[in-house]
Every structure is written in C-alpha cells, then in structure tokens.
Design a protein around this motif. Structure first.
Motif, mmCIF file in Angstrom:
data_model
loop_
_atom_site.group_PDB
_atom_site.id
_atom_site.type_symbol
_atom_site.label_atom_id
_atom_site.label_comp_id
_atom_site.label_asym_id
_atom_site.label_seq_id
_atom_site.Cartn_x
_atom_site.Cartn_y
_atom_site.Cartn_z
ATOM 1 N N PHE A 3 -13.505 -9.677 68.467
ATOM 2 C CA PHE A 3 -14.305 -8.508 68.085
ATOM 3 C C PHE A 3 -14.891 -7.832 69.329
ATOM 4 O O PHE A 3 -14.849 -6.606 69.458
ATOM 5 N N ILE A 4 -15.396 -8.614 70.256
ATOM 6 C CA ILE A 4 -15.982 -8.050 71.476
ATOM 7 C C ILE A 4 -14.906 -7.393 72.339
ATOM 8 O O ILE A 4 -15.121 -6.320 72.904
ATOM 9 N N VAL A 5 -13.724 -8.016 72.417
ATOM 10 C CA VAL A 5 -12.616 -7.408 73.168
ATOM 11 C C VAL A 5 -12.281 -6.034 72.582
ATOM 12 O O VAL A 5 -12.091 -5.056 73.305
ATOM 13 N N ALA A 6 -12.240 -5.963 71.245
ATOM 14 C CA ALA A 6 -11.955 -4.680 70.581
ATOM 15 C C ALA A 6 -13.028 -3.649 70.923
ATOM 16 O O ALA A 6 -12.713 -2.475 71.193
ATOM 17 N N LEU A 7 -14.287 -4.077 70.950
ATOM 18 C CA LEU A 7 -15.379 -3.159 71.287
ATOM 19 C C LEU A 7 -15.297 -2.706 72.748
ATOM 20 O O LEU A 7 -15.597 -1.561 73.066
ATOM 21 N N VAL A 8 -14.909 -3.608 73.639
ATOM 22 C CA VAL A 8 -14.736 -3.240 75.051
ATOM 23 C C VAL A 8 -13.638 -2.186 75.176
ATOM 24 O O VAL A 8 -13.794 -1.182 75.874
ATOM 25 N N ILE A 9 -12.530 -2.398 74.481
ATOM 26 C CA ILE A 9 -11.418 -1.440 74.550
ATOM 27 C C ILE A 9 -11.833 -0.089 73.991
ATOM 28 O O ILE A 9 -11.612 0.951 74.633
ATOM 29 N N LEU A 10 -12.457 -0.084 72.815
ATOM 30 C CA LEU A 10 -12.883 1.188 72.203
ATOM 31 C C LEU A 10 -13.926 1.910 73.052
ATOM 32 O O LEU A 10 -13.832 3.122 73.268
#
Length: 195
Positions: A3-10
């Motif tokens: 989830f955090i990786v997705a937030l970093v990418i977005l």
C-alpha cells in the motif's frame, strides 16, 4: 508495504507533474518507505529470500543513500555501537551538533542549547544522508574516516551509489523547477524532501 509503495508511486507521479500537495505526500510516503529500507538493511524484510533484503534496502532512497546506509548504520553502528572512535552514527551530525559526550567539545556546538538550532540541524538530515554524505564517501573512500567503503570496487555498489545521487538530484531537486508553476512552489517542493 504494498500500500505504501502504491502511495509513493502515485504521489511521485503527482510530484513530477508539479503538484505541491503531491510533493508533500511524496516526501511523507518516502519516509514511510524508509522503514522497509531499514528492515531490509538489517536483513529482516525476508528470511527466506535474501534478495528481498538486497533490493528492499533501496526503499529508503528518498531519505538516504542505501549503500551509504549499509556502511554507516548496519556495518559501522551495529558493530561498534556508541564507541566514539568506531561508530559512524556518533559522528553523523559533527558539523552542527555534538550528540555524544565522547566527541570533544568545540565552540560551534554552543548553539545547540537552542531548540530552534537543533530543529534546523535535524531539518538537514535527509540532505546529508541522501546527497552530501554519499558524495563525501565517494570522494574519500570512507565514512568520516571511520568506516572504509570496502565494496567500492564492486561495480553494482560503485555505480549504485552514483546512480542514486544522480537520481535523487534529478527527481527531488531538479524536476520541481521544471514542472511547478513558480520557483517558490518548486523550492517548497524541494524543501519538503530535504527537511
């Protein structure tokens, strides 16, 4: 972590498009990714698959150079915890702060009585760990003259150190000036990351 990786990418995409809110979120989620990098740096992200740790340490890239981190914290600090002559973490702030009683007092430390000065010094941590200290390590071949950079002759580590510095400069420090509407907004975006 997914989830955090997705937030970093977005948030990273938003940062690259010139959003001040995206830049702020990119910095915050970068700090959260630092926990994965820390755990991987201690070989604790995966016991079954060592490559998860090798690659996972790169999760801290927005707050610290991961190769420098391995030498400073994982090897140096945990091998010689709080030994002034061997622990690089004790000397992390020597230019601005005296953080251990074994470090000789110098007049430049007189300002650390002020919480405002200490807050200012700590606001430079990411700039130091992601940019300044790794460049010094590349130039000198050691970390503060305490920990030698033993794997500097390994191409993956030597180029990894340099590639991280170049990427950090471009993504965090240059892109905002190319994508934000004003220089002030770009400066704010850069400050979110280095402060």
């Amino acid at each position: 972590y997914v989830f955090i990786v997705a937030l970093v990418i977005l948030s990273g995409i938003s940062h690259m498009k010139g959003s001040i809110l995206g830049s702020f979120a990119f910095a915050v989620f970068g700090w959260l990714m630092g926990s994965l990098g820390h755990d991987a740096g201690h070989f604790a992200a995966s016991h079954k698959y060592p490559m998860v740790n090798e690659w996972g340490v790169w999760a801290m890239s927005l707050i610290c150079n991961p190769i420098m981190w391995q030498h400073q914290h994982t090897y140096g600090h945990h091998s010689f915890t709080n030994e002034v002559s061997h622990d690089p973490d004790v000397h992390h702030f020597d230019r601005l702060l005296r953080v251990h009683k074994g470090v000789p007092y110098e007049s430049k430390y007189r300002y650390q009585k002020s919480w405002l000065y200490v807050a200012f010094a700590y606001s430079l941590v990411v700039f130091g760990t992601a940019f300044f200290i790794p460049i010094s390590m590349i130039q000198s071949g050691s970390l503060y003259g305490i920990v030698d950079w033993h794997d500097k002759d390994r191409p993956s580590k030597a180029w990894g150190m340099r590639l991280h510095n170049l990427s950090y400069i471009l993504i965090v420090m240059v892109v905002p000036f190319l994508t934000h509407n004003s220089a002030w907004s770009a400066l704010a975006a850069v400050t979110f990351h280095i402060a």
